[in-house]
Design an enzyme around this catalytic site. Sequence first.
Site, PDB file in Angstrom:
ATOM      1  CG  ASP A 266      -2.190   0.900   0.903  1.00  0.00           C
ATOM      2  OD1 ASP A 266      -2.107   1.756   0.000  1.00  0.00           O
ATOM      3  OD2 ASP A 266      -3.223   0.733   1.589  1.00  0.00           O
TER       4      ASP A 266
HETATM    5  C1  BGC Z   1      -4.983   3.334  -0.138  1.00  0.00           C
HETATM    6  C2  BGC Z   1      -5.077   2.364  -1.302  1.00  0.00           C
HETATM    7  C3  BGC Z   1      -4.878   3.093  -2.605  1.00  0.00           C
HETATM    8  C4  BGC Z   1      -3.547   3.821  -2.569  1.00  0.00           C
HETATM    9  C5  BGC Z   1      -3.239   4.589  -3.834  1.00  0.00           C
HETATM   10  C6  BGC Z   1      -3.732   4.181  -0.207  1.00  0.00           C
HETATM   11  O1  BGC Z   1      -3.788   5.210   0.723  1.00  0.00           O
HETATM   12  O2  BGC Z   1      -5.024   2.638   1.075  1.00  0.00           O
HETATM   13  O3  BGC Z   1      -6.309   1.718  -1.287  1.00  0.00           O
HETATM   14  O4  BGC Z   1      -4.942   2.195  -3.676  1.00  0.00           O
HETATM   15  O5  BGC Z   1      -3.558   4.743  -1.493  1.00  0.00           O
HETATM   16  O6  BGC Z   1      -4.117   5.643  -3.997  1.00  0.00           O
END
Ligand code: BGC
Length: 738
Positions: A266
């Site tokens: 993530d």
């Molecule tokens: C989120 C993800 C997301 C990523 C990119 C993160 O903060 O938890 O779900 O895909 O950001 O935007």
Amino acid sequence: MKKQILCATTACALSLLVACAPQTEQPKESQLLKYEDKITEIISQMTLEEKVNMLHGKNMFSSAGVERLGIPDIEYADGPFGIREEMEPHSWNSLGLANDSATFFPTGSALAATWSEEMAYEYGKGMAKEARLRGKDMILGPAINIQRIPTGGRTYEYLSEDPQLSAALSVKYTQGVQDNGVAVCLKHYALNNQENDRGSIDVKVSERAMHELYLPPFEAAVREADAYGVMAAYNKVEGYWCSENDLLLNKILRDMWGFHGIVISDWGGVHSTVGAAMNGLDVEMPGNQYMGEALLDSVKAGVVPESVIDSKVRNLLRVRLAIQPIPKEEANKVMTAQPEQRDIAYRVASKSIVLLKNEGELLPILPGKYKKIAVIGDNAIREQAQGGVGAGVKALNEITPLEGIQSKLQGVEIKWAQGYRNFTREDRYKRISPYQEADKKLMAEAVQLAKESDLVIFIAGNNREVETEGSDRVSITLPMGQDELAKALAEANPNLVTVLVSGAPTDLRVVKEVSPAILVSWFNGSEGGNALADVLSGTISPSGKLPFTYPVKLEDNQAYSLNVYPQITEEEREDIFVNLVNRKDARERKSPTAEYSEGIFVGYRWFENKQIPVAYPFGHGLSYTTFEYADLQLTPVTEGFEVSLQISNTGQFDAEEVVQLYIGRPDSKVERPMKELKAFQRVALKAGESKTVRILVPKDRLRHWDETTHGWAIEAGKADVYVGSSSQDIRLNGSIEI
Ligand code: BGC
């Protein structure tokens, strides 16, 4: 009710199944394994630097290929409910392109409320089509964590509190995406069931709850749909960050489930170089703090073997070769949002709306029934595609509830009043609470309008600033004084229909009391307003079913009741997030434990076993028609057992019903929920029509996780089969000997 006890042959047939019960079923051959020789050849030509260069973010939403060898970058896109707009390479700022507006699909819990595998497939297909127009290889979705707490900031993004419903829809979403040339990235693996402290909590969960509740959506999408990507969550599980978790990433995901794709972190969820490299992470996103120079140095120093790097590069190349790259000059040529996808968004929305109650047949709004309608509420005019801090969709357009109602109910006098104030991003930044008294002036205007009308449609609920990534709600009370307003509206005009625009449960004690009709219409995508109007007017009979329980009150939920959530007080959080917002080390020092003490008793499993009354049960959803269930038959087949029944539409409206099948094991030696969802089927029936419904329950749905053998087992004995219209509206039952 008809009861059917299976004969001795049946018992015998099923006991054979027990003997053959697979500990870990062999996954089907992955499409990703078609290129192994070619990949070996490519890797042999690569320098160590080129390899490491693939293992971290190049831009905010891409990771590098190898230009010299003609290997394109991998382009990622948020997901999960619409293709996110183009960002500047190294910031969260929008590039401001003219044609990157996408279709806004209904959010996760809305999709789940359709209880439709067909719709989940269509949804995935629609996402993939728009991703291709933008040159994307991998969608960062579906988001499939279990909804453990009603306050969870991303409950609206996730599907359900139930693993079977989540798993079935995850499989179809994944197939819909991947059959159309794009890879999925299942997120957030695993046990990211709360947003508060998601970057620091350490989840302690029993092996059984982990395998039976939290992992099934991921497992099913990997095994049954050959998912190409997985995103490691921000939190820790059993002491280790998800991005460096040998148990989750190596032992379970790869060894047990046979995953061959890529694990990406993530965004900002990596915490070490050697830990991540050795424990299953392939790509650090979006930067290179740990898996850039530092990784190169670790290999050179002999701490991380080059073979480990090679296997990560192999995973990446598998995905790269399986997904047809789109040349940069071909991407973004036309508008992302296309009519075919808008149609999918409409169909999903129209099947997702849940009718919670309809006393005195206030609904539907048939022609001539009401002359003057008051539409009350800020949410009536509010678009929900963007908001919060996380994934939003720059939607090409979005039909609001008021627009939908106005265009549908031509000839009816429709007036709107705001009723309550909008809770804004600014309020959030200023730390103003959404839980405040009603705005008296707005309330008075709305009450006046209600008095002058024949029917009041109160568009209530949360919005995308109340339900948001990054933090959980502190309450499930309706925000901005909506309860007070509902009472005043009902006094002014008892013909009150309440529509809840939200992705998660809210406390309905007041609304349920004063509102004869209640609907849940979710954050329902580009066509949300039209779908709502079609349901209100009776063009479509409502057929959505709750994918989660509406508790009477927040404290009834298992994690609150056992006092294992929230883990730290609001004051402590203030200290961490406000005063130390940029000091990751300080955040990590404060690493509270999230004890999942309720074990397997989450959602309806908890409420039923503890006999705690609920406001509306899991699976609940009314129709404008009535359905009769009859003739339950249970037949063993090689794959498990087949259930057949007759279902008839005995009312006046063409409609769809979701037949739900639950199983209970009353004589089990292990602790069990009263019943658990094992299968479901959506059926379309014209008024007066009857159909035979056949549902296969595969044998592995009867398995439970045995903590003594650390594997799956199927227990012999009696299984009760319940078939009905919700978890608490069981129409037929029978039993089988296993
Ligand atoms: C989120 C993800 C997301 C990523 C990119 C993160 O903060 O938890 O779900 O895909 O950001 O935007």
